[in-house]
Scaffold this active site. Structure first.
Site, short mmCIF file in Angstrom:
data_model
loop_
_atom_site.label_atom_id
_atom_site.label_comp_id
_atom_site.label_asym_id
_atom_site.label_seq_id
_atom_site.Cartn_x
_atom_site.Cartn_y
_atom_site.Cartn_z
N GLU A 176 0.38 -1.09 -0.08
CA GLU A 176 -0.27 -0.02 0.19
C GLU A 176 1.13 1.02 -0.23
O GLU A 176 0.98 2.04 1.23
CB GLU A 176 -0.77 -0.10 1.33
CG GLU A 176 -1.98 -1.20 1.37
CD GLU A 176 -2.58 -0.89 2.12
OE1 GLU A 176 -3.14 0.33 3.39
OE2 GLU A 176 -3.44 -1.76 2.20
N GLU A 374 -5.10 -9.14 0.30
CA GLU A 374 -5.72 -8.51 2.05
C GLU A 374 -7.12 -8.24 1.61
O GLU A 374 -7.41 -7.38 1.10
CB GLU A 374 -5.04 -6.99 2.57
CG GLU A 374 -3.99 -7.17 3.27
CD GLU A 374 -3.86 -5.77 3.87
OE1 GLU A 374 -4.15 -5.20 4.23
OE2 GLU A 374 -1.86 -5.45 3.62
C1 BG6 Z 1 -4.75 -2.54 6.15
C2 BG6 Z 1 -3.01 -2.54 6.25
O1 BG6 Z 1 -5.25 -1.71 4.97
O2 BG6 Z 1 -4.99 -2.40 6.64
C3 BG6 Z 1 -2.85 -3.24 7.69
O3 BG6 Z 1 -2.16 -2.90 5.34
C4 BG6 Z 1 -3.53 -2.28 9.22
O4 BG6 Z 1 -1.65 -2.88 8.11
C5 BG6 Z 1 -5.21 -2.97 8.47
O5 BG6 Z 1 -3.35 -3.54 10.36
C6 BG6 Z 1 -6.25 -2.58 9.08
O6 BG6 Z 1 -6.21 -0.90 10.18
P1 BG6 Z 1 -7.12 -0.90 10.62
O7 BG6 Z 1 -6.94 0.66 11.14
O8 BG6 Z 1 -8.63 -0.99 11.00
O9 BG6 Z 1 -6.11 -0.82 12.36
#
Ligand code: BG6
Length: 471
Positions: A176, A374
């Site tokens: 990202e 992801e």
């Molecule tokens: C993703 C990232 O976009 O979101 C991760 O690659 C991150 O590093 C994840 O932990 C979740 O984000 P959040 O803000 O919901 O904890």
């Protein structure tokens, strides 16, 4: 791809042979041992040491699940939750603590042990080189605004390829990469807390040059494997089909998706985006050779992180003439009535968007190989879903995954070149300024001691999913 296998057996949704099932994580979010065995500060350790209040409940990056010491137990749990593949990242600040120069032998030993353990468990390792974690000593030199840091990153990448290449077959230059631009240089979410579009554009361009040079080094070294990048794609949907709404959505798409997707796949920035920036004198300085290295080094494999779409409408007020530029001067966010929301995180859930991404890659990006790197559901206060027997009963997560996979399956049937699905994430982990607010794991981590791991209901289900290669 063997499409005939998609409908075999009694499963409604069967996936192609050798489909990757697994999860994604990152070094800084899981290793802990932040300043141990020679590792030095990244921007996260530094920022936490100066402004702990910026982190949810004041929890910083020091311990983060302690994978550094517990990786054997964790890899065993990956096996128990059906992983045939797993992504994490090397921490630059652990491997080369001064940013350039001496390699930390303790770090080499650690990453080698992790690789050995994954090989022993027949889990394919996908290794990322950078997950928001600039070494502090490199930030002091200007971070991604500095050309010197590009060179240091490329040297770090080469060091990784030489040390671990061959045993690690799948490499990613960045996770990202737009997030450090947005968070660090536009919206004041992350260190260095700059709000300046032009500096952000420089950071973006330098990141892409660093990426392309790392791909070039990978090819020169003839590493046995594939290299790519992981992008968070947030497709933009207009409020209506009116020309002004459609134009607004196109502009948002240029800024937040095509800005990185096009150069890493097609070797060029989108013309429309360049025009918008040029007109406003916001183009970053481009040095001789930059565009060539980008042109000559397309990726082998793309990772797609998908969480939610972006909805936009035409701007109601004209672009301000005097205020410093922000992309939001060109479109307005649109809150779509009736949209489905994850009430535990506040993000929209729109499963069919994953299909749209896959079809876009099929039709407009030469059907390049990619995987869902992801996707996942964050839940605040997940303790309230604890079953009497002690595990987290996360049926909502199982449903979330299933509903997305149905659309992945449909796109596969229609010819999309998707090689796998990785959930964010393996175990509940520390997440930047949100710390442990939103839990995403297949495995719960007891936050009182950051140690005890308990497989959630989704973890058990994920094993069946992987073993059956469908559901
Ligand atoms: C993703 C990232 O976009 O979101 C991760 O690659 C991150 O590093 C994840 O932990 C979740 O984000 P959040 O803000 O919901 O904890």
């Amino acid at each position: 791809m063997d499409i005939s296998s998609l409908h075999e057996h009694n499963l409604t949704y069967r996936f192609p042979k050798n489909f990757w099932w697994g999860s994604a994580a990152s070094g800084p979010q899981t290793e802990g041992a932040a300043l141990m065995d020679g590792r030095k500060q990244s921007i996260w350790d530094y920022w936490y040491s100066t402004e702990p209040a910026c982190f949810h409940n004041g929890v910083g990056p020091e311990h983060t699940s302690d994978f550094y010491h517990r990786f054997k137990e964790d890899i065993q749990l990956m096996k128990e939750t059906g992983h045939n593949s797993f992504r994490t990242s090397i921490q630059w600040s652990r491997l080369i603590p001064d940013g350039t120069g001496k390699v930390n032998e303790k770090a080499v030993a650690f990453y080698n042990q992790v690789i050995d353990e994954l090989i022993a468990h027949d889990i394919e390792l996908f290794m990322n080189l950078y997950h928001f974690d600039m070494p502090m000593c490199m930030q002091e030199k200007g971070g991604w605004e500095s050309r010197e840091v590009i060179d240091a990153y490329v040297n770090y990448a080469e060091t990784c390829f030489r040390l671990f290449g061959g045993r690690v077959k799948y490499w990613f230059t960045f996770n990202e990469p737009i997030v450090p631009v947005e968070a660090g240089y536009l919206y004041n979410w992350h260190y260095p807390n700059v709000i300046d579009f032009k500096r952000g554009a420089t950071v973006a361009h330098h990141t892409i040059v660093a990426h392309a040079k790392a791909v070039e080094a990978f090819k020169k070294l003839k590493v046995d494997g594939k290299i790519g990048i992981i992008l968070n794609l947030t497709p933009s949907y207009p409020r209506s089909q009116d020309a002004e709404d459609v134009k607004a959505a196109h502009i948002a798409d240029l800024f937040f998706n095509r800005s990185f997707l096009d150069p890493v796949t097609k070797g060029e920035y989108p013309r429309d985006l360049v025009d918008i920036l040029k007109e406003r004198d916001l183009l970053p300085a481009v040095e001789a050779g930059d565009l060539e290295v980008i042109k000559n080094n397309p990726i082998d494999l793309l990772g797609v992180n998908y969480y939610q779409p972006r909805r936009v409408k035409a701007k109601e007020k004209p672009e301000p003439e005097s205020a410093p530029f922000m992309p939001e001067h060109l479109f307005d966010p649109y809150i779509m009535p009736g949209r489905k929301i994850n009430p535990h995180r506040g993000w929209e859930i729109c499963e069919e968007v994953i299909y749209d991404i896959m079809i876009d890659l099929r039709d407009n990006y030469s059907n390049l190989p990619f995987f869902i790197s992801e996707n996942g559901m964050g839940v605040e206060g997940e303790e309230k879903f604890r079953h009497a027997e002690g595990f987290i009963e996360d049926d909502y997560r199982i449903e979330f995954i299933q509903e997305h996979l149905k659309w992945v399956h449909k796109a596969l049937e229609e010819g999309a070149n998707c090689l796998g699905y990785h959930l964010w994430t393996f175990m509940d982990n520390w997440s930047w300024t949100n710390a442990y607010k939103n839990r995403y794991g297949l495995v719960e981590v007891d936050l009182k001691n950051q140690l005890t791991r308990t497989v959630k209901k989704s973890g058990k289900w994920y094993k069946q999913l992987s073993e059956n290669n469908g559901f």
